[in-house]
Design a protein around this motif. Structure first.
Motif, short mmCIF file in Angstrom:
data_model
loop_
_atom_site.label_atom_id
_atom_site.label_comp_id
_atom_site.label_asym_id
_atom_site.label_seq_id
_atom_site.Cartn_x
_atom_site.Cartn_y
_atom_site.Cartn_z
N TYR A 182 0.77 -1.58 0.14
CA TYR A 182 -0.07 0.35 0.15
C TYR A 182 0.74 0.74 -0.32
O TYR A 182 1.01 1.73 -0.41
N GLY A 183 1.47 1.40 0.32
CA GLY A 183 2.62 2.31 1.13
C GLY A 183 3.57 2.69 0.12
O GLY A 183 4.10 3.79 -1.00
N LEU A 184 4.29 1.92 -0.51
CA LEU A 184 5.10 1.91 -1.68
C LEU A 184 3.78 2.58 -2.99
O LEU A 184 4.26 3.70 -4.05
N MET A 185 2.74 1.42 -2.90
CA MET A 185 1.77 2.40 -4.24
C MET A 185 1.79 3.60 -4.21
O MET A 185 1.66 4.41 -5.29
N GLN A 186 1.06 3.91 -2.97
CA GLN A 186 0.97 5.42 -2.63
C GLN A 186 2.14 6.59 -2.80
O GLN A 186 2.02 7.21 -3.76
N ALA A 187 3.45 6.03 -2.64
CA ALA A 187 4.38 7.05 -2.98
C ALA A 187 4.92 7.42 -4.75
O ALA A 187 4.63 8.29 -5.07
N TYR A 188 5.00 6.13 -5.48
CA TYR A 188 4.85 6.19 -6.19
C TYR A 188 3.73 7.12 -7.47
O TYR A 188 3.89 7.87 -7.84
N ALA A 189 2.49 6.95 -6.65
CA ALA A 189 0.69 7.61 -7.41
C ALA A 189 0.97 9.27 -7.01
O ALA A 189 1.08 10.05 -7.73
N GLU A 190 1.38 9.53 -6.14
CA GLU A 190 2.22 10.89 -5.46
C GLU A 190 3.12 11.71 -6.47
O GLU A 190 3.01 12.72 -6.61
N GLY A 191 4.18 10.31 -6.39
CA GLY A 191 5.00 11.31 -7.45
C GLY A 191 4.82 11.69 -9.00
O GLY A 191 5.28 12.51 -9.07
N PHE A 192 4.23 10.18 -8.64
CA PHE A 192 3.93 11.19 -11.01
C PHE A 192 2.97 11.98 -11.00
O PHE A 192 3.11 13.58 -11.98
N GLU A 193 1.24 12.13 -9.74
CA GLU A 193 1.00 13.45 -9.80
C GLU A 193 2.16 14.64 -10.13
O GLU A 193 1.75 16.05 -10.22
N ILE A 194 3.34 14.28 -8.68
CA ILE A 194 3.88 16.03 -8.82
C ILE A 194 4.67 16.08 -10.07
O ILE A 194 4.26 16.77 -10.24
#
Length: 311
Positions: A182-194
């Motif tokens: 969950y944490g890894l997926m969330q970090a990737y998702a936030e990074g790509f949104e930035i």
């Protein structure tokens, strides 16, 4: 080896395929009999159309792998098998059960002399081609005897699987595995949104992903999947921002609190999934209204009004 599989859905069906391809004899039962028939024709699976028939068709010592949803479905199935199996038989729960339930089931089955093994199984729909990662709980002697099954399902004979402890430990390890996921997926998702929000650079997100996949410390299989996703539609036009959770992330957060272990990343990633399913975000509306009242800050309305209280 000879093994019976209960539950021939996406993962259960692929586990059956992989075992048959590995030379094992597989008898399978699924609530939807059509799926059982299809697999019988496709891979030579021996079909069974009830738990009773499945147990009858297996030779002692019977090995049954259950690949069905956690909660009531697995509980009902194990209760039924408890009265059908003999002392020495083995029940493997390869689904996403709560580890506390697995401990309880192990104890109840052991009263009948039935062995219980819990296997936290990771690999999803890719397990058939890539192999499964298996975190296994139960008696060491029983697990050692089941090694031919695990080596067939794993990415490599001696890698990707192992006994992690007594009954319940396998599902506990899988619960934490999913929390980390969950944490890894969330970090990737936030990074790509930035990256996407930085319009002046006009990033090609697929290109950035492919660069990161080689030599970067954040390269991973999840990143490979992101690359495939972005190749199809970088703007994700046909995907609703609604993210489910299987339950294991929730259990991991509760366990962290019970153990007084801080787990802010896993906890927040779970909350973000829940937030994605809120159709009307009342708390956000109230925050905007409060901010307007004490500071006169502008808020957005569904109409043309720009300030709280205006029509």
């Amino acid at each position: 080896m000879e093994i019976g599989i209960v539950g021939l859905g996406k993962m259960g069906g692929n586990i059956a395929r992989k075992l048959v391809a590995g030379g094992h004899t597989v008898t399978g039962y699924n609530l939807n009999s059509e799926i059982t028939k299809i697999l019988a024709e496709e891979i030579g699976l021996c079909p069974a159309f009830s738990l009773e028939e499945l147990v009858r068709k297996l030779s002692p010592v019977r090995i049954l792998w259950l690949m069905i949803p956690a909660g009531a479905p697995i509980e009902t199935t194990i209760n039924a098998l408890k009265d059908l199996l003999d002392s020495g038989d083995i029940v493997i729960d390869g689904g996403n059960s709560n580890y506390k339930d697995s401990i309880s089931r192990s104890e109840r089955l052991s009263e009948r002399g039935i062995n219980f093994v819990d296997v936290g199984t990771s690999g999803g729909i890719w397990g058939l081609t890539e192999g499964y990662s298996m975190m296994i709980g139960g008696e060491k002697e029983i697990i050692d005897n089941l090694a031919p099954i695990f080596t067939t399902l794993s990415p490599e004979q001696e890698k990707g699987w192992g006994r992690v402890g007594q009954a319940g430990a396998g599902h506990f390890a899988k619960m934490i595995h999913n929390g980390i996921e969950y944490g890894l997926m969330q970090a990737y998702a936030e990074g790509f949104e930035i990256l996407r929000a930085k319009k002046e650079f006009d990033f090609d997100l697929k290109e950035v992903t492919d660069i990161w996949l080689h030599g970067s410390v954040i390269r991973s299989w999840l990143l490979e999947l992101i690359s495939d996703i972005l190749a199809g539609d970088e703007d994700l036009r046909n995907i609703e921002p609604w993210v489910a959770d299987s339950g294991e992330g929730r259990w991991a957060v509760v366990e962290a609190m019970d153990l007084d272990v801080p787990a802010p990343v896993i906890t927040l990633s779970l909350q973000k999934r829940i937030e994605s399913r809120v159709e009307e975000n009342y708390s956000a509306k109230l925050l905007a209204a409060i901010r307007n009242r004490f500071g006169g800050h502008e808020i957005k309305h569904t109409g043309l009004a720009s300030r709280y209280g205006e029509d």
